[in-house]
Design a protein around this motif. Structure first.
Motif, PDB file in Angstrom:
ATOM      1  N   ALA A 175      11.470   6.453  -2.544  1.00 19.47           N
ATOM      2  CA  ALA A 175      11.568   5.062  -2.111  1.00 19.47           C
ATOM      3  C   ALA A 175      10.804   4.136  -3.048  1.00 19.47           C
ATOM      4  N   LEU A 176       9.642   4.580  -3.519  1.00 19.47           N
ATOM      5  CA  LEU A 176       8.866   3.761  -4.459  1.00 19.47           C
ATOM      6  C   LEU A 176       9.629   3.543  -5.763  1.00 19.47           C
ATOM      7  N   GLU A 177      10.220   4.603  -6.295  1.00 19.55           N
ATOM      8  CA  GLU A 177      10.984   4.474  -7.536  1.00 19.55           C
ATOM      9  C   GLU A 177      12.215   3.601  -7.335  1.00 19.55           C
ATOM     10  N   THR A 178      12.815   3.685  -6.142  1.00 20.58           N
ATOM     11  CA  THR A 178      13.955   2.822  -5.843  1.00 20.58           C
ATOM     12  C   THR A 178      13.542   1.354  -5.828  1.00 20.58           C
ATOM     13  N   LEU A 179      12.412   1.066  -5.203  1.00 17.60           N
ATOM     14  CA  LEU A 179      11.927  -0.315  -5.146  1.00 17.60           C
ATOM     15  C   LEU A 179      11.596  -0.838  -6.539  1.00 17.60           C
ATOM     16  N   LYS A 180      10.989  -0.020  -7.367  1.00 19.36           N
ATOM     17  CA  LYS A 180      10.669  -0.462  -8.723  1.00 19.36           C
ATOM     18  C   LYS A 180      11.935  -0.740  -9.526  1.00 19.36           C
ATOM     19  N   ALA A 181      12.967   0.089  -9.317  1.00 15.86           N
ATOM     20  CA  ALA A 181      14.247  -0.157 -10.003  1.00 15.86           C
ATOM     21  C   ALA A 181      14.871  -1.467  -9.525  1.00 15.86           C
ATOM     22  N   ILE A 182      14.729  -1.773  -8.244  1.00 20.56           N
ATOM     23  CA  ILE A 182      15.261  -3.038  -7.728  1.00 20.56           C
ATOM     24  C   ILE A 182      14.466  -4.213  -8.279  1.00 20.56           C
TER      25      ILE A 182
ATOM     26  N   GLU B 291       8.058   0.800   6.513  1.00 18.70           N
ATOM     27  CA  GLU B 291       8.875   0.170   5.492  1.00 18.70           C
ATOM     28  C   GLU B 291       8.172  -1.011   4.832  1.00 18.70           C
ATOM     29  N   ASN B 292       7.586  -1.899   5.657  1.00 13.57           N
ATOM     30  CA  ASN B 292       6.999  -3.087   5.025  1.00 13.57           C
ATOM     31  C   ASN B 292       5.704  -2.784   4.286  1.00 13.57           C
ATOM     32  N   VAL B 293       4.951  -1.775   4.741  1.00 10.20           N
ATOM     33  CA  VAL B 293       3.726  -1.441   4.009  1.00 10.20           C
ATOM     34  C   VAL B 293       4.069  -0.751   2.690  1.00 10.20           C
ATOM     35  N   LEU B 294       5.142   0.050   2.672  1.00 13.01           N
ATOM     36  CA  LEU B 294       5.556   0.671   1.409  1.00 13.01           C
ATOM     37  C   LEU B 294       6.099  -0.387   0.446  1.00 13.01           C
ATOM     38  N   TYR B 295       6.834  -1.354   0.991  1.00 20.36           N
ATOM     39  CA  TYR B 295       7.321  -2.454   0.160  1.00 20.36           C
ATOM     40  C   TYR B 295       6.141  -3.251  -0.409  1.00 20.36           C
ATOM     41  N   TRP B 296       5.126  -3.494   0.397  1.00 21.55           N
ATOM     42  CA  TRP B 296       3.918  -4.210  -0.046  1.00 21.55           C
ATOM     43  C   TRP B 296       3.229  -3.461  -1.180  1.00 21.55           C
ATOM     44  N   ARG B 297       3.083  -2.153  -0.984  1.00 20.48           N
ATOM     45  CA  ARG B 297       2.433  -1.344  -2.023  1.00 20.48           C
ATOM     46  C   ARG B 297       3.244  -1.356  -3.312  1.00 20.48           C
ATOM     47  N   ALA B 298       4.574  -1.150  -3.213  1.00 20.38           N
ATOM     48  CA  ALA B 298       5.423  -1.118  -4.409  1.00 20.38           C
ATOM     49  C   ALA B 298       5.387  -2.451  -5.134  1.00 20.38           C
ATOM     50  N   LEU B 299       5.390  -3.552  -4.376  1.00 22.37           N
ATOM     51  CA  LEU B 299       5.356  -4.876  -4.993  1.00 22.37           C
ATOM     52  C   LEU B 299       4.046  -5.094  -5.749  1.00 22.37           C
TER      53      LEU B 299
ATOM     54  N   GLN C  48      -1.612 -13.693  -5.165  1.00 18.04           N
ATOM     55  CA  GLN C  48      -0.810 -14.305  -4.109  1.00 18.04           C
ATOM     56  C   GLN C  48      -0.340 -13.300  -3.064  1.00 18.04           C
ATOM     57  N   VAL C  49      -0.434 -12.023  -3.378  1.00 16.20           N
ATOM     58  CA  VAL C  49       0.063 -11.000  -2.446  1.00 16.20           C
ATOM     59  C   VAL C  49      -1.022 -10.034  -2.004  1.00 16.20           C
ATOM     60  N   LEU C  50      -2.261 -10.201  -2.470  1.00 14.89           N
ATOM     61  CA  LEU C  50      -3.330  -9.260  -2.142  1.00 14.89           C
ATOM     62  C   LEU C  50      -4.647 -10.025  -2.029  1.00 14.89           C
ATOM     63  N   PRO C  51      -5.471  -9.760  -0.982  1.00 13.43           N
ATOM     64  CA  PRO C  51      -6.743 -10.483  -0.833  1.00 13.43           C
ATOM     65  C   PRO C  51      -7.813  -9.922  -1.757  1.00 13.43           C
ATOM     66  N   ASP C  52      -9.028 -10.454  -1.629  1.00 12.83           N
ATOM     67  CA  ASP C  52     -10.147  -9.932  -2.419  1.00 12.83           C
ATOM     68  C   ASP C  52     -10.557  -8.571  -1.883  1.00 12.83           C
ATOM     69  N   ALA C  53     -11.376  -7.878  -2.665  1.00 14.77           N
ATOM     70  CA  ALA C  53     -11.711  -6.482  -2.358  1.00 14.77           C
ATOM     71  C   ALA C  53     -12.466  -6.351  -1.048  1.00 14.77           C
ATOM     72  N   ALA C  54     -13.453  -7.227  -0.786  1.00 14.99           N
ATOM     73  CA  ALA C  54     -14.256  -7.113   0.432  1.00 14.99           C
ATOM     74  C   ALA C  54     -13.412  -7.323   1.682  1.00 14.99           C
ATOM     75  N   THR C  55     -12.539  -8.329   1.649  1.00 17.60           N
ATOM     76  CA  THR C  55     -11.675  -8.599   2.804  1.00 17.60           C
ATOM     77  C   THR C  55     -10.736  -7.421   3.072  1.00 17.60           C
ATOM     78  N   TYR C  56     -10.169  -6.889   2.005  1.00 14.85           N
ATOM     79  CA  TYR C  56      -9.249  -5.761   2.181  1.00 14.85           C
ATOM     80  C   TYR C  56      -9.990  -4.524   2.677  1.00 14.85           C
ATOM     81  N   ALA C  57     -11.233  -4.317   2.221  1.00 12.69           N
ATOM     82  CA  ALA C  57     -12.006  -3.160   2.669  1.00 12.69           C
ATOM     83  C   ALA C  57     -12.239  -3.216   4.175  1.00 12.69           C
ATOM     84  N   ASP C  58     -12.609  -4.384   4.706  1.00  8.78           N
ATOM     85  CA  ASP C  58     -12.797  -4.528   6.154  1.00  8.78           C
ATOM     86  C   ASP C  58     -11.485  -4.317   6.902  1.00  8.78           C
ATOM     87  N   TYR C  59     -10.395  -4.826   6.331  1.00  9.99           N
ATOM     88  CA  TYR C  59      -9.061  -4.649   6.936  1.00  9.99           C
ATOM     89  C   TYR C  59      -8.697  -3.165   7.008  1.00  9.99           C
ATOM     90  N   LEU C  60      -8.929  -2.455   5.924  1.00 13.36           N
ATOM     91  CA  LEU C  60      -8.632  -1.020   5.877  1.00 13.36           C
ATOM     92  C   LEU C  60      -9.511  -0.245   6.849  1.00 13.36           C
TER      93      LEU C  60
END
Length: 1018
Positions: free
Chosen positions: A309-316, A346-354, A371-383
């Motif tokens: 699926a990742l390779e398919t998204l990259k090809a698209i 599906e949407n988290v895999l699309y987010w990662r591939a993007l 524009q599609v990813l927050p700063d490291a500290a914010t994402y760490a708390d989210y994770l």
């Protein structure tokens, strides 16, 4: 028929040959003449007469093609024009007989009858043109055209015969002619059955392509078309993807079929096939899903095929402009995060591939990534918040499939979120520290799923560049996981508490009594006694305070922090997983330190004896990886790994075998020597640049190693090659291939075993084994002459094994001729990557020829003598006079003892070729030639490979045995050629410039001279 009519038909055929003529006017003019005639039979005969001139030409000449096109247009012009549905309903009953008469026009029926009578002709050109014309006639008819049932059956039967024709071009036209004869709704349609048979069995790629282009899609034919995506020919695979993109809806395919198509198409060895998969198949699927990429991911089941699926998204993404990428991004909130409640696979895999695709753009993608990813500290708390919310199932909940499926989905989403850490900007110190802290907390948390430990450890180590700090960090986490800090409470003793209360009461009473006595003494002014009482009161109060403190301490619940060691399988597996990832990420030059030694003694070695297979397997992996960092450690535990490789479960045996192979590749067989002091120097890992040195090193190593130890390892590996477990067999073959390619092993017997394993029908379904050995043989033989000598030594061993194989053995089914061809190709002098510059060096084929002659002399009546004689004629022999004289002597002896006529002819031909080449060499040496020619001949003589490939000026091509075989091979394969020309006898002499010019003139064929000559004769 009048002469004017003859002239009209003749003129029509003459004008039809010209491409610039308007065929519509020509057809209308001739049709008008035809309609005026009362007797049509003479016109038919004359028309067929002139058509025959075109039908005897097999080559695709423009003039002939124009005539065929004209005939098809003229014949179909008599068909009534198609009527609308309304008109057809009104006149269906009234004009049914008239419609049949119109559909079966006399001229159309005549031309079909003529072609059906011609399709059985002896000339392949006539058969080809007959099928071609039938194809064009049927293709030129209207969509709702009808033909007589009898004519339909006759055409059908004739084309079914022609699709089995000897010539590929006839089969192609016959298949195309049956396009409109298919009945997809009929489960027993003979046309579709024939098409499916052709797709499976036809040896010509162009025939398979023709059938692919015209076969009707149905549930029966779809599997056959899907199988052509794995065809051996690039053009067939490419067309199969185009057909699937144009004719098959994505809903008609199962999930497994969709995933397989994308996986094979995106990884195809051909750039053209990959391009079709990206530019035709994916856009077609998206178009049928209204461009919804998330819906496409739903159709692929991303949980079980994330990489595809990742390779398919990259090809698209590659085909989408940057602006649209940001517009089509997943729904992010103001923090640039997907809300936790909205997260799906599906949407988290699309987010990662993007994010990964944007990050791969380098500096150009940094601004877009913000524009599609927050700063490291914010994402760490989210994770951290999402990972802590992943539930831990109890034993009862694990029996509920819905609960298990929910947890698996959350774990998959967690994996994708962890992968996104690699896209974060961790250059800022605060953000990086927060990410590190979250990763360490998640690894130490007992509730973290075991499936996430590997990923978390990998991302943690990627953020720590220093190996020593990595070791320290992982060791601390392992210590916290295995020996967590717990509080221990001590119960209060009631008897001791009662005793303390009694003592306290006594002390209080004594204090009251002493104070009363003190007041009496002061009032009586007995100051000396009062001073003594005051001291005693002070002692009693101290005693009271001491008892109170004891009581307070005994009444408190003592929470003491203690470390308790956990040895349950889940904890051990979690710790070993972190340790294995640490050892894998460490630099190979990093030595084993105290911390790693402590992990080895306290965690890895005790886990080897665990009762749980998963724990043992991970411990074996850790042990082998750790041994790569220390030769002393490898020596110590090599015997243990050998025992595990023979006695444990299959999966653990494979892990131990990989460890053994890796250690032998790194340290060589000196690792098995009993005393390390006798080693002069540790051997370095071999490289392809010094294969000759590696071979010598291998020989020296074997001299130092105890013979029984090295032999026992080779015997163990040899036994594994005969294992019924395919995974163990494949891993062993791959390991032996690595050892032989790097020069650690040089054994003709082992190479012979690998060749037999490659050809053994038992391994037919083992794709990985076949692919690995197929690549290895080519690389090994081309690397050095020493390797070619090993291949040559294994030749007779392999042939004897195959010839002596019993009828019940799978080896009895192996084609020995194919095996011999492999050995001959692998040992050719021109196959070497770096051919030897020593012109006096004897080539490997010379040694092989001598060995074969010796083998034939042992038993001239053996059945394999004919095989050996054929092999001799395929060898490229050097021009060394001594070798040629010896070969001539051996061949003359063979001629006297061999009785088989086929062998005698082959041997006599060899003797003639050797003598002829010798005479030519003497003639060249004594004849005065121009300097340019002399240099050219000398250069060709010095390079045997070049002389074998290209004939020298003035010499016969038959100077080598290989040259004598090439014409026959080409003649045999000419019948299956894709070319349109009639196969001719192959000539080895290059045509002159004048001959080429004449050939070009002949390509402009004109039928007029033939027609005029016939007219003059008549």
């Amino acid at each position: 028929m009048t002469a004017d009519n003859e002239t009209d038909i003749k003129e029509a055929f003459q004008r039809a040959q010209k491409g610039h003529n308007n065929k519509a006017k020509l057809v209308a003019s001739l049709k008008s003449r035809y309609n005026k005639l009362e007797d049509k039979s003479l016109f038919h005969e004359e028309f067929a007469h002139y058509l025959k001139y075109a039908m005897i030409v097999y080559k695709r000449e423009p003039a002939v093609e124009n005539v065929i096109e004209f005939v098809a247009r003229f014949a179909t012009s008599f068909q009534s024009p198609p009527k609308t549905n309304k008109e057809g309903e009104q006149q269906q009953e009234e004009e049914e007989e008239e419609d049949d008469a119109e559909d079966d026009h006399p001229f159309l029926s005549f031309i079909f009858n003529f072609l059906l009578e011609s399709h059985k002709a002896n000339s392949h050109a006539v058969r080809f043109r007959a099928c071609q014309l039938i194809n064009k006639l049927l293709g030129s008819m209207a969509e709702n055209a009808q033909i007589d049932d009898d004519l339909f059956d006759r055409i059908h039967q004739a084309m079914l015969v022609r699709v089995t024709d000897k010539f590929p071009n006839v089969r192609i036209q016959a298949a195309l002619a049956m396009t409109r004869l298919q009945q997809p709704t009929d489960p027993d349609c003979p046309t579709i059955n024939a098409f499916m048979l052709i797709l499976e069995n036809d040896t010509n790629a162009e025939v398979r392509r023709a059938v692919l282009s015209c076969i009707a899609m149905s549930p029966r034919t779809l599997p056959k078309v899907l199988k052509r995506t794995r065809d051996i020919k690039e053009n067939v695979r490419k067309l199969a993807y185009q057909v699937l993109a144009d004719k098959v809806h994505i809903k008609a395919l199962s999930i497994a079929q969709r995933v397989s198509l994308l996986q094979q198409g995106l990884h195809d060895t051909s750039e053209a096939v990959r391009e079709v998969a990206c530019s035709r198949l994916l856009p077609a699927w998206l178009l049928r899903l209204d461009g919804n990429i998330i819906e496409l991911l739903h159709r692929l089941d991303v949980e079980n095929c994330a990489e595809t699926a990742l390779e398919t998204l990259k090809a698209i993404f590659k085909n989408i402009p940057t602006e649209e990428l940001l517009q089509n991004r997943v729904e992010l909130d103001n923090r640039r995060l997907i809300p936790k409640d909205s997260l799906t696979c599906e949407n988290v895999l699309y987010w990662r591939a993007l994010c990964e695709f944007i990050r791969s753009k380098g500096d150009d993608g940094d601004e877009m990534l913000e524009q599609v990813l927050p700063d490291a500290a914010t994402y760490a708390d989210y994770l951290c918040g999402y990972l802590k919310a992943v539930p831990v199932l109890s034993e009862e909940q694990r029996a509920d499939f819905n609960q298990v499926e929910l947890v698996m989905t959350k774990e998959f989403i967690s994996q994708q979120l962890i992968h996104l850490i690699g896209c974060l900007d961790t250059n800022e110190e605060g953000g990086r520290k927060r990410v590190l802290a979250v990763l360490q907390d998640m690894l130490a948390l007992p509730q973290t799923p075991a499936s996430l430990v590997f990923l978390l450890t990998e991302k943690l180590l990627n953020l720590i560049p220093d190996d020593h700090r990595r070791i320290q960090t992982v060791a601390e986490i392992i210590s916290d996981v295995r020996e967590p800090i717990t509080g221990a409470s001590q119960p209060v003793d009631e008897n001791e508490s009662r005793r303390q209360q009694v003592q306290l009461a006594e002390v209080k009473v004594r204090i009251l009594e002493a104070k009363q006595t003190l007041e009496d003494c002061i009032s009586a002014q007995e100051f000396s006694q009062a001073a003594e009482l005051k001291n005693s009161i002070t002692d009693l109060e101290n005693r009271r305070n001491q008892i109170l403190q004891e009581i307070a301490e005994s009444n408190q619940v003592a929470d003491k922090e203690v470390r308790t060691e956990k040895n349950d399988p889940d904890t051990l597996l979690r710790c070993l997983t972190m340790c294995a990832e640490l050892l894998k990420q460490m630099n190979i030059k990093t030595r084993i330190g105290p911390t790693t030694s402590a992990l080895m003694s306290s965690l890895i070695l005790p886990s080897i004896a665990s009762a749980h297979p998963a724990v043992r397997n991970m411990a074996v992996v850790c042990l082998g990886t750790c041994a790569l960092h220390s030769k002393e450690l490898a020596k110590t535990h090599m015997v243990l790994l050998l025992q595990i490789a023979q006695l444990d479960e299959v999966k653990i045996r494979i892990s131990a075998l990989r460890d053994i192979i890796d250690l032998l590749l790194l340290f060589g067989f000196q690792l098995l020597s009993e005393t390390a002091a006798t080693e002069a120097a540790a051997p370095s890992q071999s490289s392809p640049e010094n294969q000759d040195d590696d071979t010598a090193v291998a020989t020296e190593e074997k001299a130092d190693v105890p013979e029984d130890t090295a032999q026992s390892i080779l015997m163990m590996l040899s036994e594994f090659l005969d294992s019924e477990v395919s995974d163990l067999r494949t891993e062993t073959a791959e390991g032996l291939a690595k050892l032989m390619y790097t020069g650690r092993i040089s054994s003709a017997k082992m190479l012979s075993r690998l060749v037999l394993l490659w050809y053994n029908p038992v391994t037919e379904d083992d794709i990985r084994l076949r692919h690995c050995l197929g690549v290895f043989f080519q690389l090994y033989a081309r690397e050095s002459r020493a390797h070619q000598e090993v291949v040559e030594e294994s030749f007779l061993l392999t042939v004897r094994t195959l010839m002596n194989a019993p009828a019940t053995s799978p080896l009895a089914e192996v084609d020995i001729n194919n095996v011999v061809e492999l050995f001959v190709e692998l040992t050719r002098p021109g196959a070497l990557i770096k051919p030897s510059t020593n012109t006096e060096e004897v080539c490997v084929h010379d040694y092989m020829a001598v060995r074969i002659c010796g083998e034939m002399l042992k038993d001239p009546t053996a059945p394999e003598v004919r095989l050996y004689a054929k092999t001799l004629s395929n060898l490229e022999l050097s021009r060394d006079e001594t070798i040629r004289e010896d070969l001539q002597t051996l061949l003359q002896q063979l001629v006297q003892v061999v009785k088989d006529r086929v062998c005698l002819r082959a041997l006599e031909k060899m003797i003639y070729q050797l003598a002829d080449s010798k005479e030519q060499a003497e003639l060249l040496s004594t004849t005065a030639l121009q300097p340019l020619d002399v240099n050219a001949d000398e250069a060709a003589t010095d390079d045997p490979s070049k002389s074998a490939k290209r004939p020298k000026r003035g010499q016969r091509k038959a100077c080598t045995a290989k040259g004598g075989r090439k014409p026959s091979r080409r003649a045999e394969s000419s019948e299956e050629s894709d070319g349109e020309n009639v196969p001719e006898s192959a000539s080895m002499v290059r045509p002159s410039r004048r001959a080429k010019t004449a050939a070009l003139e002949k390509t402009k064929l004109d039928l007029n001279p033939l027609i005029n000559q016939e007219a003059n004769v008549s």
